[in-house]
Design a protein around this motif. Structure first.
Motif, PDB file in Angstrom:
ATOM      1  N   UNK A  76       0.848  -1.189   0.000  1.00  0.00           N
ATOM      2  CA  UNK A  76       0.000   0.000   0.000  1.00  0.00           C
ATOM      3  C   UNK A  76       0.882   1.237   0.000  1.00  0.00           C
ATOM      4  N   UNK A  77       0.457   2.224  -0.784  1.00  0.00           N
ATOM      5  CA  UNK A  77       1.210   3.479  -0.858  1.00  0.00           C
ATOM      6  C   UNK A  77       0.247   4.633  -0.594  1.00  0.00           C
ATOM      7  N   UNK A  78       0.659   5.530   0.260  1.00  0.00           N
ATOM      8  CA  UNK A  78      -0.135   6.713   0.595  1.00  0.00           C
ATOM      9  C   UNK A  78      -0.181   7.629  -0.630  1.00  0.00           C
ATOM     10  N   UNK A  79      -1.389   7.995  -1.070  1.00  0.00           N
ATOM     11  CA  UNK A  79      -1.504   8.874  -2.238  1.00  0.00           C
ATOM     12  C   UNK A  79      -2.056  10.251  -1.903  1.00  0.00           C
ATOM     13  N   UNK A  80      -2.650  10.379  -0.722  1.00  0.00           N
ATOM     14  CA  UNK A  80      -3.156  11.697  -0.378  1.00  0.00           C
ATOM     15  C   UNK A  80      -3.886  11.720   0.939  1.00  0.00           C
ATOM     16  N   UNK A  81      -3.916  12.896   1.522  1.00  0.00           N
ATOM     17  CA  UNK A  81      -4.670  13.124   2.745  1.00  0.00           C
ATOM     18  C   UNK A  81      -5.576  14.313   2.495  1.00  0.00           C
ATOM     19  N   UNK A  82      -6.840  14.119   2.766  1.00  0.00           N
ATOM     20  CA  UNK A  82      -7.826  15.182   2.613  1.00  0.00           C
ATOM     21  C   UNK A  82      -8.163  15.710   3.993  1.00  0.00           C
ATOM     22  N   UNK A  83      -7.977  16.993   4.198  1.00  0.00           N
ATOM     23  CA  UNK A  83      -8.314  17.644   5.460  1.00  0.00           C
ATOM     24  C   UNK A  83      -9.365  18.692   5.129  1.00  0.00           C
ATOM     25  N   UNK A  84     -10.500  18.612   5.831  1.00  0.00           N
ATOM     26  CA  UNK A  84     -11.579  19.541   5.530  1.00  0.00           C
ATOM     27  C   UNK A  84     -12.400  19.832   6.776  1.00  0.00           C
ATOM     28  N   UNK A  85     -13.162  20.928   6.766  1.00  0.00           N
ATOM     29  CA  UNK A  85     -14.019  21.234   7.912  1.00  0.00           C
ATOM     30  C   UNK A  85     -15.071  20.136   8.096  1.00  0.00           C
ATOM     31  N   UNK A  86     -15.431  19.866   9.342  1.00  0.00           N
ATOM     32  CA  UNK A  86     -16.415  18.829   9.645  1.00  0.00           C
ATOM     33  C   UNK A  86     -17.747  19.122   8.958  1.00  0.00           C
ATOM     34  N   UNK A  87     -18.149  20.379   8.881  1.00  0.00           N
ATOM     35  CA  UNK A  87     -19.405  20.735   8.211  1.00  0.00           C
ATOM     36  C   UNK A  87     -19.339  20.392   6.720  1.00  0.00           C
ATOM     37  N   UNK A  88     -18.208  20.664   6.092  1.00  0.00           N
ATOM     38  CA  UNK A  88     -18.038  20.304   4.685  1.00  0.00           C
ATOM     39  C   UNK A  88     -18.058  18.802   4.486  1.00  0.00           C
ATOM     40  N   UNK A  89     -17.469  18.052   5.416  1.00  0.00           N
ATOM     41  CA  UNK A  89     -17.481  16.595   5.349  1.00  0.00           C
ATOM     42  C   UNK A  89     -18.903  16.071   5.487  1.00  0.00           C
ATOM     43  N   UNK A  90     -19.657  16.644   6.409  1.00  0.00           N
ATOM     44  CA  UNK A  90     -21.058  16.248   6.594  1.00  0.00           C
ATOM     45  C   UNK A  90     -21.855  16.490   5.313  1.00  0.00           C
ATOM     46  N   UNK A  91     -21.650  17.637   4.674  1.00  0.00           N
ATOM     47  CA  UNK A  91     -22.344  17.943   3.420  1.00  0.00           C
ATOM     48  C   UNK A  91     -21.906  16.997   2.303  1.00  0.00           C
ATOM     49  N   UNK A  92     -20.618  16.635   2.277  1.00  0.00           N
ATOM     50  CA  UNK A  92     -20.120  15.695   1.277  1.00  0.00           C
ATOM     51  C   UNK A  92     -20.781  14.326   1.461  1.00  0.00           C
ATOM     52  N   UNK A  93     -20.924  13.875   2.713  1.00  0.00           N
ATOM     53  CA  UNK A  93     -21.588  12.593   2.975  1.00  0.00           C
ATOM     54  C   UNK A  93     -23.040  12.621   2.511  1.00  0.00           C
ATOM     55  N   UNK A  94     -23.733  13.721   2.784  1.00  0.00           N
ATOM     56  CA  UNK A  94     -25.123  13.843   2.319  1.00  0.00           C
ATOM     57  C   UNK A  94     -25.189  13.752   0.797  1.00  0.00           C
ATOM     58  N   UNK A  95     -24.282  14.458   0.142  1.00  0.00           N
ATOM     59  CA  UNK A  95     -24.239  14.446  -1.322  1.00  0.00           C
ATOM     60  C   UNK A  95     -23.954  13.039  -1.842  1.00  0.00           C
TER      61      UNK A  95
END
Length: 113
Positions: A76-95
């Motif tokens: 396994x190779x690390x390709x990226x880390x996404x850091x975002x506001x919790x509210x944006x993550x919640x909206x992304x999950x809804x979407x």
């Protein structure tokens, strides 16, 4: 040369004319030009954490190292880390919950799963 500030050189809009809004009604402009962000391929998300109002997701890809002595085989190779506001993550999950059954796995959605 763009015709105006909202148009890319290829004629595509640079900013969404109807930007999405957060739950508290704040408009969020979206850039639509591919020049502004990278495309990253990942096989999976192996780590997710929340610290205060920030969510961190770590993505990996699986590669085969046939000649990597003394440990050949899949790695396994690390390709990226996404850091975002919790509210944006919640909206992304809804979407994603709304879009996934309809467009990504339409056959499973028809089966009622």
């Amino acid at each position: 040369m763009p015709k105006d500030k909202t148009e890319e050189p290829n004629g595509a809009p640079a900013i969404d004319p109807d930007p999405p809004q957060t739950d508290d009604g704040i408009s969020v402009p979206m850039l639509t030009s591919a020049v502004n962000y990278p495309t990253v391929y990942a096989d999976g998300c192996i780590f997710a954490s929340r610290f205060g109002s920030t969510v961190r997701l770590t993505f990996i890809e699986t590669i085969i190292e046939a000649a990597d002595a003394p440990y050949p085989g899949p790695k396994s190779r690390h390709v990226g880390t996404l850091v975002m506001p919790a509210e944006g993550f919640r909206n992304m999950l809804r979407y994603l919950n709304d879009v996934t059954p309809k467009f990504i796995f339409p056959n499973e959605a028809e089966d009622g799963e």
